[in-house]
Design a protein around this motif. Structure first.
Motif, PDB file in Angstrom:
ATOM      1  N   ARG A 109      13.141   3.195  -9.137  1.00  0.00           N
ATOM      2  CA  ARG A 109      13.227   4.620  -8.786  1.00  0.00           C
ATOM      3  C   ARG A 109      14.511   4.914  -8.026  1.00  0.00           C
ATOM      4  NH1 ARG A 109       7.075   5.720  -6.638  1.00  0.00           N
ATOM      5  NH2 ARG A 109       6.095   4.909  -8.496  1.00  0.00           N
ATOM      6  N   TYR A 110      14.912   3.967  -7.181  1.00  0.00           N
ATOM      7  CA  TYR A 110      16.110   4.175  -6.374  1.00  0.00           C
ATOM      8  C   TYR A 110      17.373   4.209  -7.226  1.00  0.00           C
ATOM      9  CZ  TYR A 110      12.779   2.486  -2.870  1.00  0.00           C
ATOM     10  OH  TYR A 110      11.678   2.280  -2.096  1.00  0.00           O
ATOM     11  N   ASP A 111      17.436   3.311  -8.224  1.00  0.00           N
ATOM     12  CA  ASP A 111      18.625   3.304  -9.082  1.00  0.00           C
ATOM     13  C   ASP A 111      18.427   4.131 -10.357  1.00  0.00           C
ATOM     14  OD1 ASP A 111      17.041   1.628 -10.641  1.00  0.00           O
ATOM     15  OD2 ASP A 111      18.170  -0.175 -10.163  1.00  0.00           O
ATOM     16  N   LYS A 112      17.324   4.905 -10.386  1.00  0.00           N
ATOM     17  CA  LYS A 112      17.012   5.835 -11.462  1.00  0.00           C
ATOM     18  C   LYS A 112      16.911   5.174 -12.845  1.00  0.00           C
ATOM     19  CE  LYS A 112      18.918   9.878  -9.094  1.00  0.00           C
ATOM     20  NZ  LYS A 112      18.320   9.585  -7.885  1.00  0.00           N
ATOM     21  N   SER A 113      16.368   3.957 -12.848  1.00  0.00           N
ATOM     22  CA  SER A 113      16.107   3.276 -14.115  1.00  0.00           C
ATOM     23  C   SER A 113      14.902   3.924 -14.784  1.00  0.00           C
ATOM     24  CB  SER A 113      15.780   1.802 -13.881  1.00  0.00           C
ATOM     25  OG  SER A 113      16.852   1.130 -13.317  1.00  0.00           O
ATOM     26  N   PRO A 114      14.921   4.040 -16.111  1.00  0.00           N
ATOM     27  CA  PRO A 114      13.729   4.550 -16.803  1.00  0.00           C
ATOM     28  C   PRO A 114      12.541   3.618 -16.542  1.00  0.00           C
ATOM     29  CG  PRO A 114      15.607   4.446 -18.290  1.00  0.00           C
ATOM     30  CD  PRO A 114      16.017   3.763 -17.024  1.00  0.00           C
ATOM     31  N   PRO A 115      11.347   4.157 -16.445  1.00  0.00           N
ATOM     32  CA  PRO A 115      10.171   3.326 -16.138  1.00  0.00           C
ATOM     33  C   PRO A 115       9.988   2.141 -17.084  1.00  0.00           C
ATOM     34  CG  PRO A 115       9.599   5.631 -15.967  1.00  0.00           C
ATOM     35  CD  PRO A 115      11.002   5.578 -16.511  1.00  0.00           C
ATOM     36  N   ASP A 116      10.305   2.299 -18.355  1.00  0.00           N
ATOM     37  CA  ASP A 116      10.109   1.193 -19.294  1.00  0.00           C
ATOM     38  C   ASP A 116      11.144   0.082 -19.132  1.00  0.00           C
ATOM     39  OD1 ASP A 116      12.054   2.973 -20.275  1.00  0.00           O
ATOM     40  OD2 ASP A 116      11.694   2.359 -22.348  1.00  0.00           O
ATOM     41  N   GLU A 117      12.145   0.283 -18.294  1.00  0.00           N
ATOM     42  CA  GLU A 117      13.148  -0.751 -18.028  1.00  0.00           C
ATOM     43  C   GLU A 117      12.907  -1.475 -16.704  1.00  0.00           C
ATOM     44  OE1 GLU A 117      17.076   0.817 -18.347  1.00  0.00           O
ATOM     45  OE2 GLU A 117      16.746   1.532 -20.390  1.00  0.00           O
ATOM     46  N   ARG A 129       0.820  -1.217   0.000  1.00  0.00           N
ATOM     47  CA  ARG A 129       0.000   0.000   0.000  1.00  0.00           C
ATOM     48  C   ARG A 129       0.850   1.263   0.000  1.00  0.00           C
ATOM     49  NH1 ARG A 129      -4.704  -1.541   4.391  1.00  0.00           N
ATOM     50  NH2 ARG A 129      -6.026  -2.690   2.944  1.00  0.00           N
ATOM     51  N   LYS A 130       1.952   1.242   0.736  1.00  0.00           N
ATOM     52  CA  LYS A 130       2.808   2.423   0.872  1.00  0.00           C
ATOM     53  C   LYS A 130       3.922   2.493  -0.166  1.00  0.00           C
ATOM     54  CE  LYS A 130       0.830   4.149   4.487  1.00  0.00           C
ATOM     55  NZ  LYS A 130       0.199   5.441   4.467  1.00  0.00           N
ATOM     56  N   GLY A 131       4.133   1.421  -0.928  1.00  0.00           N
ATOM     57  CA  GLY A 131       5.179   1.420  -1.935  1.00  0.00           C
ATOM     58  C   GLY A 131       6.543   1.024  -1.404  1.00  0.00           C
ATOM     59  N   TYR A 132       6.598   0.399  -0.239  1.00  0.00           N
ATOM     60  CA  TYR A 132       7.859  -0.069   0.342  1.00  0.00           C
ATOM     61  C   TYR A 132       8.017  -1.560   0.071  1.00  0.00           C
ATOM     62  CZ  TYR A 132       7.417   4.279   2.955  1.00  0.00           C
ATOM     63  OH  TYR A 132       7.251   5.584   3.306  1.00  0.00           O
ATOM     64  N   HIS A 133       8.208  -1.901  -1.178  1.00  0.00           N
ATOM     65  CA  HIS A 133       8.330  -3.295  -1.576  1.00  0.00           C
ATOM     66  C   HIS A 133       9.491  -3.440  -2.549  1.00  0.00           C
ATOM     67  CE1 HIS A 133       6.417  -1.800  -5.176  1.00  0.00           C
ATOM     68  NE2 HIS A 133       5.397  -1.396  -4.446  1.00  0.00           N
ATOM     69  N   ASN A 134       9.744  -4.659  -2.972  1.00  0.00           N
ATOM     70  CA  ASN A 134      10.871  -4.919  -3.855  1.00  0.00           C
ATOM     71  C   ASN A 134      10.476  -5.087  -5.315  1.00  0.00           C
ATOM     72  OD1 ASN A 134      12.718  -4.824  -1.774  1.00  0.00           O
ATOM     73  ND2 ASN A 134      12.502  -6.990  -1.314  1.00  0.00           N
ATOM     74  N   LEU A 135       9.295  -4.648  -5.687  1.00  0.00           N
ATOM     75  CA  LEU A 135       8.898  -4.718  -7.085  1.00  0.00           C
ATOM     76  C   LEU A 135       9.713  -3.710  -7.882  1.00  0.00           C
ATOM     77  CD1 LEU A 135       5.024  -4.991  -6.712  1.00  0.00           C
ATOM     78  CD2 LEU A 135       6.687  -6.835  -6.982  1.00  0.00           C
ATOM     79  N   ARG A 136      10.019  -4.046  -9.124  1.00  0.00           N
ATOM     80  CA  ARG A 136      10.893  -3.209  -9.944  1.00  0.00           C
ATOM     81  C   ARG A 136      10.332  -1.803 -10.173  1.00  0.00           C
ATOM     82  NH1 ARG A 136      15.366  -2.491 -10.379  1.00  0.00           N
ATOM     83  NH2 ARG A 136      15.350  -1.904 -12.547  1.00  0.00           N
ATOM     84  N   ALA A 137       9.038  -1.623 -10.160  1.00  0.00           N
ATOM     85  CA  ALA A 137       8.470  -0.282 -10.325  1.00  0.00           C
ATOM     86  C   ALA A 137       8.975   0.645  -9.229  1.00  0.00           C
ATOM     87  CB  ALA A 137       6.953  -0.335 -10.312  1.00  0.00           C
ATOM     88  N   GLU A 138       9.181   0.106  -8.044  1.00  0.00           N
ATOM     89  CA  GLU A 138       9.664   0.910  -6.917  1.00  0.00           C
ATOM     90  C   GLU A 138      11.183   0.919  -6.837  1.00  0.00           C
ATOM     91  OE1 GLU A 138       9.204   3.562  -3.920  1.00  0.00           O
ATOM     92  OE2 GLU A 138       7.631   2.755  -5.184  1.00  0.00           O
ATOM     93  N   THR A 139      11.826  -0.232  -6.917  1.00  0.00           N
ATOM     94  CA  THR A 139      13.285  -0.270  -6.789  1.00  0.00           C
ATOM     95  C   THR A 139      13.970   0.428  -7.950  1.00  0.00           C
ATOM     96  OG1 THR A 139      13.451  -2.450  -7.840  1.00  0.00           O
ATOM     97  CG2 THR A 139      13.264  -2.394  -5.432  1.00  0.00           C
TER      98      THR A 139
END
Length: 110
Positions: A21-29, A9-19
């Protein structure tokens, strides 16, 4: 177990959509590591409704009918917000069990 639901619910998970963001990967990657060859973004919707790796676990608690495209569209547009904001014990319990199983499987496979 409730912590798993709270993390999603809060977005504190290990799914790539969230992680991603931390390594600044483009959303489509930020693709699902369990669906090699398929360019599907790994987010909460993908986890809850689409990823084939979790389909056998998903069908039991939610009994989601996915054969009709209109039903799938309804689930995607309305189901996720209602599910994520529910405080109903009988909704949250199967969701928590499903999410715990999914994250446990994901941790083993990734």
């Amino acid at each position: 177990m409730r912590r798993t639901l709270l993390k999603l619910r809060k977005g504190y998970h290990n799914l790539r959509a969230e992680t991603g963001r931390y390594d600044k990967s483009p959303p489509d990657e930020r693709i699902c590591p369990l669906r090699r060859g398929n360019k599907t973004i790994e987010d909460d919707t993908h986890l809850l409704l689409d990823c084939q790796r979790y389909s056998s676990m998903r069908d039991i608690p939610f009994q989601i009918e996915t054969k009709i495209d209109d039903i799938r569209k309804f689930w995607h547009e309305n189901f996720i917000p209602q599910l994520m904001n529910s405080y109903d014990y009988y909704v949250n319990l199967p969701l928590i069990i499903f999410l715990s199983s999914c994250f446990e499987m994901r941790d083993k496979l990734v």
